[in-house]
Design an enzyme around this catalytic site. Structure first.
Site, PDB file in Angstrom:
ATOM      1  N   ARG A 173      -7.307   5.136  -8.818  1.00 47.35           N
ATOM      2  CA  ARG A 173      -8.587   4.504  -9.179  1.00 47.35           C
ATOM      3  C   ARG A 173      -9.811   5.203  -8.598  1.00 47.35           C
ATOM      4  O   ARG A 173     -10.937   4.896  -8.946  1.00 47.35           O
ATOM      5  CB  ARG A 173      -8.565   3.022  -8.774  1.00 47.35           C
ATOM      6  CG  ARG A 173      -7.806   2.170  -9.772  1.00 47.35           C
ATOM      7  CD  ARG A 173      -7.672   0.759  -9.289  1.00 47.35           C
ATOM      8  NE  ARG A 173      -6.746   0.651  -8.176  1.00 47.35           N
ATOM      9  CZ  ARG A 173      -6.562  -0.453  -7.459  1.00 47.35           C
ATOM     10  NH1 ARG A 173      -7.253  -1.533  -7.715  1.00 47.35           N
ATOM     11  NH2 ARG A 173      -5.687  -0.465  -6.474  1.00 47.35           N
TER      12      ARG A 173
ATOM     13  N   GLY B  81       7.249   4.037  -3.255  1.00 44.44           N
ATOM     14  CA  GLY B  81       6.848   2.731  -2.728  1.00 44.44           C
ATOM     15  C   GLY B  81       6.648   2.728  -1.216  1.00 44.44           C
ATOM     16  O   GLY B  81       7.068   3.645  -0.507  1.00 44.44           O
TER      17      GLY B  81
END
Ligand code: UD1
Ligand code: CA
Length: 461
Positions: free
Chosen positions: A17, A81
């Site tokens: 982002r 992760g």
């Protein structure tokens, strides 16, 4: 013997982002990479050789950017992760025992006091794990906390896995944890990939611990700002503002006067001594060190410079990789390029540029000069408009001006050249040959005076 503490900082993600080609933790706020702030906070509880950054995206660049902090690195090859990222530290001796703090590299506002608070709470509660939580009005995007009747954390539910009735839960997981090493490593080994995403979630650890009767505590903080991670450049700018406000506040409390502190930008690596006064819109960058009792005028930009006690920088100066000795003064409107050294009580005035030049004690260059590759002795006067011609189109050449020399205004010193001790240079000279000590060097066209010339011209009409 006290139980050792170590820290693991997760910094392997790209940070989509941010919309950047650069890894998120390399973006800068408060004058340092995001990761550097987190390392600084971790240093509050662990020495650098017990701090490991887990790197992955642009691992080499990230490593190079923070290597000077003396920390350790572990590489996570694929970003599978947060649980997988911590597992990249398995087997490292610094995390094998004691307490392991897990932090995120994109969380630069976290203060050492808060990590200390987490550690103390963890010790008090005596659980296998403790995590920092907070309450958010809008918890979107965060893992939600489930507690049991005794207040223990039983489960963390990620946003994507939230059932509609779980979404309103307002207590969220900060992602900052303290683990007992002996509980962490076996629990990580038992971690299974999330069925939906295929990633290994660190947030599944409380449930795994609970299966073996181990408990997870929560350390709740009231101010959520400190633990919020950066996701976008809008947040980056906001965090930059907060970090700079913190730094100026710290400096003011340590005895530095800052006029209009909201306009001043002081990087994380800068030090400023007591009773120094900093004017509005000043920028102190990089590893600048400012001594005690200095004065820095409005809008000055100072990068990687050293100012000894009592040095003065007037308004609108730009200085890089330069040094001012005690009592030296520069500006207004001076430019000090790399390698400038203004010695004790020496003065540099307006529109003067110095590069790789030592201006000796008590010497003055007050107006409109360029002094490059020069060594200038004590109590020298450099007249207005003096230029050292240090570059001949091919190479740079040195100029030496000995003690007490007086260089008249608008002199051009063609390097390499030496001006002797106590000598004079006539104003407007072009000096190409050495001038011996105590001599007068003068090199300019002769002046003619034609009596009544102007009067005759007027009379001719
Ligand atoms: C995570 C937590 C969530 C919490 C939130 C707080 C999990 C599964 N979720 O979610 O409960 O509320 O943080 O901000 O942990 N990273 C790696 N390698 C990986 C994945 C991530 O190093 O394989 C690093 C990232 O660079 C980042 C940090 O771990 O610094 C967190 O990862 P991110 O993907 O942002 O987790 P969230 O989805 O925000
Ligand atoms: Ca995140």
């Amino acid at each position: 013997m006290s139980i050792p503490v170590s820290a693991i900082i997760l910094a392997a993600g790209l940070g989509t982002r941010m919309r950047s080609k650069m890894a998120k933790v390399l973006h800068r706020a408060g004058g340092a990479h995001l990761l550097e702030h987190v390392i600084g906070a971790a240093r509050g509880v662990a020495p650098p050789d017990r701090i490991t950054a887990v790197i992955g995206h642009q691992a080499d660049r990230v490593r190079a950017a923070v290597e000077n902090h003396g920390i350790q690195f572990a590489v996570q090859r694929e970003q599978l992760g947060t649980g997988d990222a911590v597992s990249a530290c398995r087997g490292l001796p610094q995390h094998a025992e004691g307490r392991v703090i897990v932090l995120y590299g994109d969380c630069p506002l976290l203060r050492p006091e808060t990590i200390q608070g987490l550690l103390e709470h963890h010790i008090e509660e005596g659980c296998a794990a403790t995590l920092i939580t907070t309450h958010l009005d809008d918890p979107t995007g965060y893992g939600r906390i489930y507690r049991d009747g005794a207040g223990r954390v039983v489960r963390i539910v990620e946003e994507k896995a939230c059932l509609p009735e779980e979404k309103p839960l307002k207590e969220i997981n900060s992602g900052i944890y303290c683990f007992e090493a002996e509980a962490l490593w076996p629990a990580l080994a038992a971690l299974r990939p999330n069925p939906a995403s295929g990633e290994y979630y660190l947030t599944d650890i409380p449930e795994i611990l609970a299966k073996t009767g181990l408990k997870t505590a929560a350390y709740t903080v009231d101010d959520p700002h400190e633990i919020l991670g950066i996701n976008t450049r809008v947040e980056l700018a906001e965090v930059d503002r907060v970090l700079r406000a913190r730094r100026t506040r710290e400096l003011m409390l340590s005895g530095v006067t800052i006029e209009q502190p909201e306009t001043v930008r002081i990087d994380a690596g800068v030090e400023v001594g007591m009773d120094t006064v900093i004017g509005p819109f000043v920028q102190l960058r990089g590893h600048t060190r400012v001594g005690e009792g200095c004065s820095i005028g409005a809008c000055a930009i100072i990068e990687n410079c050293g100012l000894e006690d009592g040095a003065t920088v007037e308004a609108f100066c730009v200085m890089v990789d330069s040094r001012l000795a005690a009592g030296a003064s520069v500006g207004p409107f001076a430019r000090l390029r790399p390698g400038a050294f203004v010695d004790e009580q020496a003065q540099v005035g307006n529109f003067v540029e110095l590069k790789k030049t030592h201006l000796g004690p008590g010497s003055k260059a007050m107006h409109l000069s360029y002094l490059g590759d020069s060594t200038i002795g004590r109590n020298v006067n450099i007249g207005a408009g003096t230029i050292t011609c240090n570059y001949d189109g091919k190479g740079k050449h040195p100029t030496t001006i000995r003690d007490r020399a007086f260089v008249g205004s608008n002199s051009t010193l063609v390097a390499p050249v030496e001006i002797g001790e106590g000598s004079y240079i006539g104003a407007g000279s072009v000096i190409t040959k050495p001038v011996p000590a105590d001599a007068l060097g003068i090199g300019r066209g002769q002046q003619f005076v034609k009596e009544d010339w102007a009067k005759h011209r007027r009379e001719k009409g």
